[in-house]
Design a protein around this motif. Structure first.
Motif, short mmCIF file in Angstrom:
data_model
loop_
_atom_site.label_atom_id
_atom_site.label_comp_id
_atom_site.label_asym_id
_atom_site.label_seq_id
_atom_site.Cartn_x
_atom_site.Cartn_y
_atom_site.Cartn_z
N THR A 1 4.15 1.18 -5.32
CA THR A 1 3.89 2.63 -5.26
C THR A 1 5.20 3.37 -5.00
N ARG A 2 5.47 4.37 -5.84
CA ARG A 2 6.67 5.18 -5.66
C ARG A 2 6.38 6.63 -6.01
N ILE B 1 3.02 7.49 -7.89
CA ILE B 1 2.48 6.62 -8.92
C ILE B 1 2.31 5.20 -8.37
N THR B 2 1.11 4.66 -8.51
CA THR B 2 0.85 3.26 -8.18
C THR B 2 0.80 2.48 -9.48
N CYS C 1 -1.37 -3.56 -17.83
CA CYS C 1 -0.49 -2.72 -17.01
C CYS C 1 -1.09 -1.32 -16.89
N HIS C 2 -1.08 -0.78 -15.68
CA HIS C 2 -1.65 0.55 -15.44
C HIS C 2 -0.81 1.30 -14.42
N GLY D 1 -5.78 9.52 -8.62
CA GLY D 1 -6.58 8.47 -9.22
C GLY D 1 -6.66 8.55 -10.73
N GLU D 2 -5.82 9.40 -11.36
CA GLU D 2 -5.84 9.56 -12.81
C GLU D 2 -4.85 8.59 -13.44
#
Length: 479
Positions: free
Chosen positions: A30-31, A109-110, A128-129, A135-136
């Protein structure tokens, strides 16, 4: 199995071999997207598309914004695969991504990767996501990686502490000049390629309309060397540099120009035409020079004075130097500038004239002989610009540690200080001469384009402020 991390340094880093990995294993990082991330991406990739770097521009083109900041998100996928799953020893084979939503400054962004398939030859297929703080899903795709077959475990290497030099002050300065006609400016003796470039670049930036004063043949030759078109500018022929300086000053006295700009003549030649009482541009004020400096990591513009005109100013001359600097600070948007009068020490020492002058100047401010700013001195440089240093010395004042104007004891100190900040500290410096009938732009052959334009921008703001105070000074439409 799930692996999560929110940091990229400290501790141990360990991979997972092909035999250890199972379908469904996942890892994530997460960044938050920062301005520095975008600037670093541009630095590494060479991508300086304004749609990628300028948030205001990018907001008008959502597709471009998806591409720009989506590339940063795609880089996070590579980071997870290379450091978490499989980790060190993995070889990236292929990647397919869909950029679904824009990623903006401040978005968190996670990024997750999940093993979708184990293939022959130690190959792995990952889903990959990238998902934002709401949560979008913003990025989705697949990556194929060759997994390591040998175990690797070693200390995680700490990332370097990277600092980008941010010159936001330059951008703000240029923005303040926009939306008004350029200023007619007499350029004295522009007989070098550098001098021509300085004048023409300022004209193309919408700051000035140059009136080129000097030997016509030499000016045209310099324009050819500089590869600049000067056909649209007025040219006033002069016999030599002294004549050019005198004729440039005469144009201003006649009301045909409201700025004076130094070309390729020496500063003392130009000032020799400025200082005579009968034919020059003197006022009741002492003429002085000031640098407006944009110093990385310093919160405000920093005005340093005097670094070019007054060699060893007297107390009376220092008072005018301060008055000129305060007027300049007002024009660039500092309502009540904090003025630090510098010396080598912060206590009054009868053996050091600069400390006596500082004490007297502060008392003059107390008696309203100097107005418009807050003065303190003597102050050493460290406790003038560092609150921590001021606190350590027990100095309690509204100026110490927060100075916006630095008044140096003499020209040598000012010149060395300004050049140290420029060449060692990465500062931008805009130089201007104050206290004359009009602002005077002093540029150097060593100046960058940013420095030349910034110097012109400061002078333009001063000229416009003077025009508001005394309507009737010449203004012209863009050529």
């Amino acid at each position: 199995m799930v692996i999560e991390t929110v940091t990229t340094d400290g501790g141990m880093i360990e991979n997972r071999t092909y035999d250890e990995i199972q379908v469904g294993d996942t890892a994530s990082v997460t960044r938050t997207l920062r301005e520095q991330d975008i600037q670093l991406f541009a630095l590494v990739s060479g991508d300086v598309n304004p749609a990628h770097l300028d948030a205001a521009y990018a907001a008008t083109d959502m597709f471009q914004r998806v591409i720009a900041h989506g590339m940063w998100g795609g880089g996070l996928i590579s980071a997870v695969l290379g450091t978490e799953l499989p980790g060190p020893g993995a070889i990236y084979l292929s990647q397919s991504l869909r950029f679904i939503r824009p990623v903006g400054l401040g978005d968190t962004i996670t990024t997750s990767v999940t093993v979708a398939e184990k293939r022959p030859h130690h190959n792995l297929l990952f889903d990959c996501h990238c998902v934002n703080q709401n949560g979008e899903e913003v990025i989705a795709g697949q990556a194929e990686v060759k997994a390591p077959t040998e175990k690797i475990r070693r200390p995680r290497i700490a990332l370097p502490d990277v600092h980008l030099r941010d010159h936001d002050g330059y951008r703000k300065l240029m923005e303040r000049t926009r939306g008004q006609p350029p200023i007619p400016s007499a350029v004295a003796h522009p007989c070098s390629a550098a001098a021509i470039r300085a004048a023409v670049d300022a004209a193309e930036a919408g700051l000035i309309v140059p009136i080129l004063v000097g030997p016509a043949a030499r000016i045209r030759k310099a324009a050819q060397e500089a590869d600049r078109d000067i056909s649209g500018f007025r040219l006033v022929d002069a016999a030599h540099s002294h004549d050019a300086a005198a004729k440039a000053v005469a144009l201003i006295r006649a009301g045909e120009a409201t700025l004076l700009m130094k070309g390729s003549l020496h500063t003392d030649e130009l000032m020799g035409a400025v200082v005579p009482s009968a034919t020059g541009l003197r006022t009741e004020r002492r003429i002085s020079h000031a640098y407006v400096m944009d110093v990385p990591d310093y919160p405000t513009p920093l005005i340093i004075t005097d670094a070019a005109i007054n060699i060893a100013p007297t107390l009376e001359e220092k008072a005018d130097i301060i008055r000129n600097a305060i007027d300049l600070a007002h024009v660039i948007g500092i309502e009540t500038p904090k003025v630090a009068i510098l010396s080598a020490v912060e206590t009054v020492n009868p053996g050091m004239q600069s400390t006596l002058d500082a004490a007297a100047l502060c008392k003059m401010a107390d008696r309203a002989q100097i107005t418009g700013g807050s003065l303190d001195g003597p102050l050493a440089f460290d406790n003038a610009i560092s609150e921590a240093a001021a606190k350590e010395k027990g100095i309690d004042s509204p100026v110490a540690g927060r100075a916006e104007i630095l008044v140096v004891p003499n020209l040598e100190a000012g010149n060395m200080l300004a050049k140290q900040l420029t060449f060692l500290g990465g500062a931008d410096a805009a130089g201007v001469v104050l206290g004359a009938r009009v602002p005077i732009i002093l540029t150097s052959r060593a100046d960058s384009l940013r420095t030349r334009l910034a110097s012109c921008a400061v002078a333009v703001l001063l000229a416009r402020a003077a025009t508001k105070a005394a309507p009737g000074l010449p203004q012209v439409a863009a050529a």
